[in-house]
Scaffold this active site. Structure first.
Site, mmCIF file in Angstrom:
data_model
loop_
_atom_site.group_PDB
_atom_site.id
_atom_site.type_symbol
_atom_site.label_atom_id
_atom_site.label_comp_id
_atom_site.label_asym_id
_atom_site.label_seq_id
_atom_site.Cartn_x
_atom_site.Cartn_y
_atom_site.Cartn_z
ATOM 1 C CE1 TYR A 54 66.293 52.635 -14.182
ATOM 2 C CE2 TYR A 54 65.539 54.908 -14.272
ATOM 3 C CZ TYR A 54 66.431 53.930 -14.644
ATOM 4 O OH TYR A 54 67.480 54.244 -15.471
ATOM 5 C CE LYS A 99 66.143 24.587 -28.562
ATOM 6 N NZ LYS A 99 66.142 23.345 -29.339
ATOM 7 C CD GLU A 135 68.676 25.470 -30.901
ATOM 8 O OE1 GLU A 135 67.978 24.685 -31.568
ATOM 9 O OE2 GLU A 135 68.985 25.262 -29.718
ATOM 10 C CG ASP A 136 69.529 25.852 -35.312
ATOM 11 O OD1 ASP A 136 69.596 24.675 -34.959
ATOM 12 O OD2 ASP A 136 68.459 26.435 -35.529
ATOM 13 C CG ASP A 138 71.466 22.168 -32.868
ATOM 14 O OD1 ASP A 138 70.236 22.160 -32.755
ATOM 15 O OD2 ASP A 138 72.101 23.155 -33.269
ATOM 16 N N GLY A 146 78.084 14.490 -37.454
ATOM 17 C CA GLY A 146 78.067 15.907 -37.108
ATOM 18 C C GLY A 146 77.737 16.095 -35.642
ATOM 19 C CB ALA A 147 76.221 18.966 -33.859
ATOM 20 C CG ASN A 195 61.987 16.409 -38.977
ATOM 21 O OD1 ASN A 195 61.021 15.777 -39.394
ATOM 22 N ND2 ASN A 195 62.241 16.582 -37.696
ATOM 23 C CG ASN A 239 66.551 18.271 -29.682
ATOM 24 O OD1 ASN A 239 66.488 17.076 -29.924
ATOM 25 N ND2 ASN A 239 67.527 19.031 -30.149
#
Length: 406
Positions: A55, A110, A152-153, A178, A212-213, A303, A333
């Site tokens: 520091y 994640k 994500e999501d 995703d 979708g995605a 799922n 994934n």
């Protein structure tokens, strides 16, 4: 004043009629208590000398050097080794729009997968906004602290625009897992299923349930990889150019998919199809599965309940995969994103290109290319060969495509 915990799974609280000590703590909640991750230092701070180096005043020298030569930030900070895991909590693990706070356990998960499987540090960032402009501006302002961004999501179709705009504005890798993580692993499994059965990708016709995605990204990567044909179906049926109810993403999809010109329902599109890929939930009737081509592949990845139960799929398909860990051939994934980011960060890539994704899929498939069976067309997430293979392939592809900076 502390909030009273009344959920017996969380606290063993038996309520007014029982003894809390008699009820065991749910192991899931026990594991999550206090969170699943922490930040630790890589250097010691044992005395005044260490403190002066780590520091003030020592750190000022490094700050000044970076101010004069900004690229030194990669050498003297953790920037090139850390990814921001960003969500708004609107499409969490099949739970839907549960908000940023409730998404944090998933984002922590994640982050620890990044570290465990790719050696990449990651920081969960849950945003209290869902507006596209606000998310983009927030991530752009956070970006100086990170070497990459993993989205994500985030619900579709907003996720497409958010990713596109961040890629345009940032010079670090931006990756919506995703979409692209799912696509990479799906392609790898499909390559090996085709190899196992003596077929070429160009000879296959695939039908994807879900636009979708994940469905959009899978369609794109399959087209890039040379699939014979692929059609997607949403809640209203097959996506085709004659529909007048398509959003811009689906209109673009219709322009380069479904060369056979299929219309009607998902079930009708399955007649004679070689591949079913499910990323939508719902249930596909056994009678429709029975109309698929002989030796078909069924990748039912919803799922916790696959669109086609493996027991049913095995009656008609040569290869069956799901998104679940308790069946063979899990499309997970975690096989992709740690190695993809590790490879991109290793060469300080400015982006993750289509070529890098394709390279990741090929490398992932090749890990088990000599060990193929109907129940083993994709590696286990715990196969220690996976991350090094994907990392090396992605780094090489980044150099070949001109996005590597070292």
């Amino acid at each position: 004043m502390a909030t009273e915990i009344v959920n017996p799974r969380i606290a063993g609280n038996a309520g007014s009629d029982g003894d809390a000590d008699d009820i065991p703590l749910d192991p899931v909640f026990a594991l999550h208590r206090g969170g699943k991750m922490e930040i630790t230092s890589t250097v010691p701070v044992r005395d005044a000398a260490d403190l002066s180096l780590a520091y003030t005043p020592g750190v000022a020298e490094v700050c000044t050097a970076i101010a004069e030569q900004p690229e030194l930030v990669h050498e003297y900070t953790w920037k090139s080794q850390v990814v921001a895991v960003v969500t708004d909590g609107t499409a969490v693990l099949g739970l839907g729009d549960i908000g940023p706070e409730a998404s944090l356990p998933v984002m922590e998960g994640k982050a620890i997968l990044f570290k465990q499987f790719g050696g990449v540090d990651a920081v969960p960032i849950a945003l209290a906004c869902t507006d596209v402009d606000e998310i983009v501006e927030t991530v752009v302002r956070l970006a100086p602290s990170f070497g990459g961004v993993n989205l994500e999501d985030i619900s579709a179709p907003r996720c497409f625009e958010i990713e596109r705009r961040l890629i345009e504005r940032l010079d670090i890798p931006v990756f919506h897992d995703d979409q692209h993580g799912t696509a990479v692993v799906t392609l790898a499994a499909l390559r090996n299923a085709a190899k196992l059965t003596g077929r070429e990708l160009g000879a296959l016709r695939a039908v994807i349930s879900g636009a979708g995605a994940a469905g959009v990204a899978i369609a794109k990567i399959l087209v890039e990889a040379g699939i014979g044909d692929v059609a997607l179906a949403d809640r209203k049926g097959v996506v085709h150019q004659g529909r007048d109810d398509l959003n811009p993403v689906k209109r673009e999809l219709a322009s380069y998919t479904n060369r056979a010109g299929l219309t009607g329902s998902l079930e009708s599109a399955l007649a004679g199809a070689d591949v079913f890929i499910g990323v939508s939930g719902g249930t596909v009737a056994e009678s429709a599965v029975a109309t698929m081509a002989e030796g078909a592949f069924v990748f039912a990845m919803a799922n916790p309940t696959p669109e086609i139960h493996p027991e049913v799929a095995h009656r008609y398909a040569a290869v069956v995969a799901t998104g679940r860990s308790d069946f063979p051939n899990q499309i997970n994934n975690v096989l992709a994103f740690p190695g993809i980011f590790a490879g991109a960060l290793q060469v300080r890539a400015s982006a993750i290109t289509e070529g890098m994704k394709l390279a990741a899929a090929v490398a992932l498939a090749d890990v088990v290319a000599n060990e193929l069976s109907a129940e083993h067309v994709i590696p286990s997430p715990f196969d220690t060969r996976v991350a090094p293979a994907v990392t090396a392939a992605v780094a090489a592809a980044a150099r070949a495509e001109g996005v590597a900076r070292r």
